[in-house]
Design an enzyme around this catalytic site. Structure first.
Site, PDB file in Angstrom:
ATOM      1  N   GLU A 428      -3.963  30.688  64.475  1.00  0.00           N
ATOM      2  CA  GLU A 428      -2.507  30.718  64.288  1.00  0.00           C
ATOM      3  C   GLU A 428      -2.098  30.420  62.848  1.00  0.00           C
ATOM      4  OE1 GLU A 428      -1.066  32.164  66.484  1.00  0.00           O
ATOM      5  OE2 GLU A 428      -2.566  31.912  68.046  1.00  0.00           O
ATOM      6  N   GLY A 429      -2.915  30.848  61.904  1.00  0.00           N
ATOM      7  CA  GLY A 429      -2.650  30.594  60.488  1.00  0.00           C
ATOM      8  C   GLY A 429      -3.372  29.330  60.074  1.00  0.00           C
TER       9      GLY A 429
END
Length: 557
Positions: A428-429
Site C-alpha cells: 500500500e505504498g
C-alpha cells in the site's frame, strides 16, 4: 498463543482521547450510540479471541498452496472467513442501501485491530474487500454497484486490487496491462499482475479484481490509466457467479511471513472487464481504495504490536532468571526488560490513538462535509500508515528480544509476529512513499493541515511537548521554503518527528482524563520527545550529502 482483545484501551481512546462522541453526534452516524458501539466491540472481541486467534499458527505452518490451478487455503480459514462474513463485519461502514451497517469507519478500524491481532493473514482478506467496496461506492456505475456491492458486503464474493507488474512496482505509470473495447460496453483486459493478496481462495464463489490497465488511446504514465472490474467468474443474468473468466493464478509467492494469505501472480488473457469510473481516471478511483487501505495497514501494524506486546509480557512474567529485588524473580523486574516492555506498551497505545484519530477525522469529514476535517484525516493518513507499521515491526522485534534465544526459534511464536508484520511497511505504498506524500501533496496546502494539528498539540499543558511542537512548526515552515529534493531527503525523518510529537500528545490527553495513565505518559514523553528532536535535526540535513558520492562511488563501496 492466546490473545485478549484490549477492549478497555480501545473504549478509553474512543471516549477520552480522539473524541468519537463528535462522530456519534452527527446525523449520518447517529446510530453509533454507546450501547451499539459497546455491543459491536464486545462481539468482535469474542470472535477474534475464540474463532480467529486459534487459526494464526496453523495458517503459518500450513500455508496456502496452489494445486492444479486451485488455491487451497490454510486449515480453518474457510470457517474463520465465514464467521467474519456471517457476522456482517465486512460491511460495518458500507452503505445500508447495499446491505452495509452504515456505521463509522472508526468502528471498522477498531474491529480490524482486534481481528488483525488474532490472525493477520486472514484479516487481510476482508480489509481488501472493504477498500474495494469504498472504491465502487465512490466511482462505479449504478449497475455495477447493484451487482457487486451486496455480494462483497455479505462476503459471498471478495475483492482485490491489481496494481503492481513485474517491471512496474511503485511506478504504477509504467504498467503494460491493456484493455481493448469489445464493442458491447465490456473490455478485453490483458496483462500480468504480481503481489496480489488473496488473489484466489477455495472458499469464495467469486473473486472480484479491480485491475489497472491502459486503453488504446490512453496516454503514457499514470494519467492514461483506467480501472476495470474483472471477476474470476462472469456474472449470470441473475447475478450469480457463472462461467470462468479468462484469467488465472500463475503462481503463489514464497514469502517471509503471512503464509496463510495467498499472494498471487495473476495473468489476464483478454479477460472480460467493466470500466469503473471515467476512462483514463483509474488512478483517482484506485486511490480511494488505496487510501482506505493505508489507514487499514497502519491498523495492521497496531494489531501486531498489540499481539506481540501481550505475548512478550506473558513470557516476561513467567520467565524466572537471574537475581532481582522481588521474591518471584521474573525477568520483568530487570531494568532493560522493564524498559523494553514499557516502550512497547507506550508505542502501541500511541499508534492506536493515532489510527483512531485519523479515522475520526475521516468520518467527520464524510458526515459533515467538513473540508478541514477531511484535510486533517488526509494529513494523518501517511503518518498513521508509516508510524503504525514501523511500530508494529519495532515492537515485534522487541518481543523477540524479550524472549531471548527462545524468541529466535519458531516454537514460541514470537518470530511469526515479526515475519507477518514486515510487509506492512512495503505494501500500500512503502513507508518512504508515505513520507514523500507527506512533504509533497500533504504540504501543498501551504502547511494549513500541519499547522492546525500543531495548534492542538501546543494547547497541551506540558513544557517539553509544547517546545517540541514549536520546533516542529518551524521545521514545517522550513520544509515549505525548500526545493523539493531537500524536502524529500528529510521526509522520513520529518514524518518520524511528527509521529512522535503526536504520540506524546495522545498520551498526555489520556493522562488528563485518567491520572492512572500519567505514569505511562511520563515515560512516553521521556523517551519519544528526545527522539522527535533528533529526527527534526536529521530532517534539516537536506539532499547535498545524500548525493555527495556518485553512483559509481556508491557501487564501488
Amino acid at each position: 498463543m492466546s490473545y485478549r482483545a484490549p477492549l478497555n484501551d480501545i473504549r478509553f481512546v474512543l471516549d477520552h482521547v480522539v473524541g468519537f462522541d463528535r462522530v456519534a453526534a452527527t446525523d449520518r452516524f447517529a446510530e453509533a450510540t454507546p450501547d451499539t458501539v459497546d455491543a459491536i466491540l464486545t462481539e468482535a472481541a469474542r470472535l477474534s479471541e475464540d474463532v480467529l486467534a486459534p487459526l494464526n499458527r496453523p495458517g503459518d505452518t500450513q500455508p496456502a498452496t496452489l494445486e492444479n490451478g486451485v488455491v487451497r487455503t490454510a486449515p480453518g480459514f474457510a470457517e474463520g472467513f465465514r464467521a467474519i462474513a456471517d457476522g456482517g463485519w465486512i460491511g460495518i461502514n458500507a452503505d445500508p442501501e447495499h446491505g452495509g451497517m452504515g456505521l463509522p469507519f472508526t468502528l471498522t478500524a477498531a474491529v480490524n485491530e482486534m481481528m488483525g491481532s488474532a490472525c493477520l493473514a486472514l484479516q487481510l482478506n476482508p480489509l481488501l474487500t472493504q477498500g474495494q467496496i469504498e472504491a465502487l461506492e465512490a466511482h462505479a456505475s449504478d449497475d455495477l454497484k447493484a451487482l457487486y456491492l451486496p455480494k462483497l458486503i455479505s462476503g459471498e464474493w471478495t475483492g482485490t486490487m491489481n496494481l503492481t507488474e513485474p517491471q512496474a512496482g511503485s511506478d504504477v505509470g509504467a504498467l503494460r496491462a491493456k484493455a481493448e473495447p469489445n464493442g458491447d460496453g465490456t473490455y478485453a483486459v490483458s496483462g500480468q499482475k504480481i503481489y496480489i493478496s488473496w488473489g484466489d481462495a477455495d472458499f469464495i464463489d467469486n473473486v472480484c479484481h479491480l485491475v489497472l490497465a491502459r486503453l488504446p488511446d490512453g496516454a503514457e504514465g499514470t494519467k492514461g490509466i483506467s480501472l476495470f472490474m474483472v471477476p474470476k467468474r462472469l456474472p449470470r443474468d441473475d447475478g450469480s457467479a457463472g462461467d470462468p473468466n479468462a484469467l488465472r493464478v500463475v503462481s503463489l509467492e514464497h514469502k517471509l511471513g503471512l503464509h496463510g494469505s495467498p499472494t498471487a501472480v495473476m495473468e489476464y488473457d483478454r479477460a472480460t472487464g467493466w470500466l469503473v469510473g471515467e476512462p483514463h481516471k483509474g488512478m483517482a478511483a484506485m486511490f480511494t481504495m488505496m487510501n482506505n487501505a493505508r489507514v487499514g495497514v497502519g491498523v495492521q501494524g497496531l494489531s501486531i504490536a498489540e499481539a506481540a506486546m501481550q505475548h512478550a509480557l506473558r513470557y516476561a512474567l513467567d520467565r524466572k532468571q537471574g537475581k532481582s529485588h522481588v521474591p518471584d524473580g521474573s525477568i520483568l523486574e530487570h531494568a532493560d526488560v522493564r524498559r523494553t516492555i514499557l516502550s512497547m506498551k507506550a508505542r502501541t497505545f500511541a499508534v492506536r490513538a493515532m489510527c483512531l484519530d485519523c479515522a475520526v477525522s475521516l468520518d467527520l469529514g464524510r458526515a459533515e462535509g467538513d473540508a478541514a476535517m477531511r484535510a486533517r484525516g488526509a494529513f494523518l493518513t501517511p503518518i498513521a500508515k508509516a508510524y503504525g507499521t514501523d511500530t508494529g515491526i519495532g515492537v515485534a522485534g522487541d518481543g523477540i528480544q524479550i524472549h531471548g534465544g527462545m524468541g529466535f526459534v519458531e516454537e514460541t511464536g514470537a518470530a511469526q509476529f515479526l515475519r507477518d508484520v514486515r510487509v506492512t511497511a512495503i505494501y500500500e505504498g512503502t513507508n518512504g512513499i508515505q513520507a514523500m506524500d507527506l512533504v509533497g501533496r500533504k504540504l501543498a496546502d501551504g502547511g494549513d493541515a500541519a499547522f492546525a494539528l500543531l495548534d492542538e498539540v501546543e494547547q497541551t499543558d506540558h513544557d517539553g511537548l509544547r517546545a517540541a511542537a514549536i520546533e516542529l512548526r518551524t521545521l514545517t515552515q522550513w520544509m515549505l521554503d525548500q526545493p523539493m529534493q531537500d524536502r524529500l531527503a528529510g521526509s522520513v525523518a520529518y514524518l518520524a518527528a511528527f509521529a512522535r510529537v503526536l504520540a506524546v500528545h495522545y498520551h498526555l490527553r489520556a493522562a488528563a482524563a485518567d491520572a492512572d495513565r500519567s505514569r505511562l505518559a511520563r515515560f512516553a514523553a521521556t523517551c519519544l520527545l528526545p527522539e522527535a528532536l533528533a529526527e527534526m535535526a536529521k530532517a534539516r540535513a537536506g539532499a547535498e550529502e545524500l548525493y555527495a558520492l556518485t553512483t559509481d562511488e556508491l557501487a564501488a563501496a
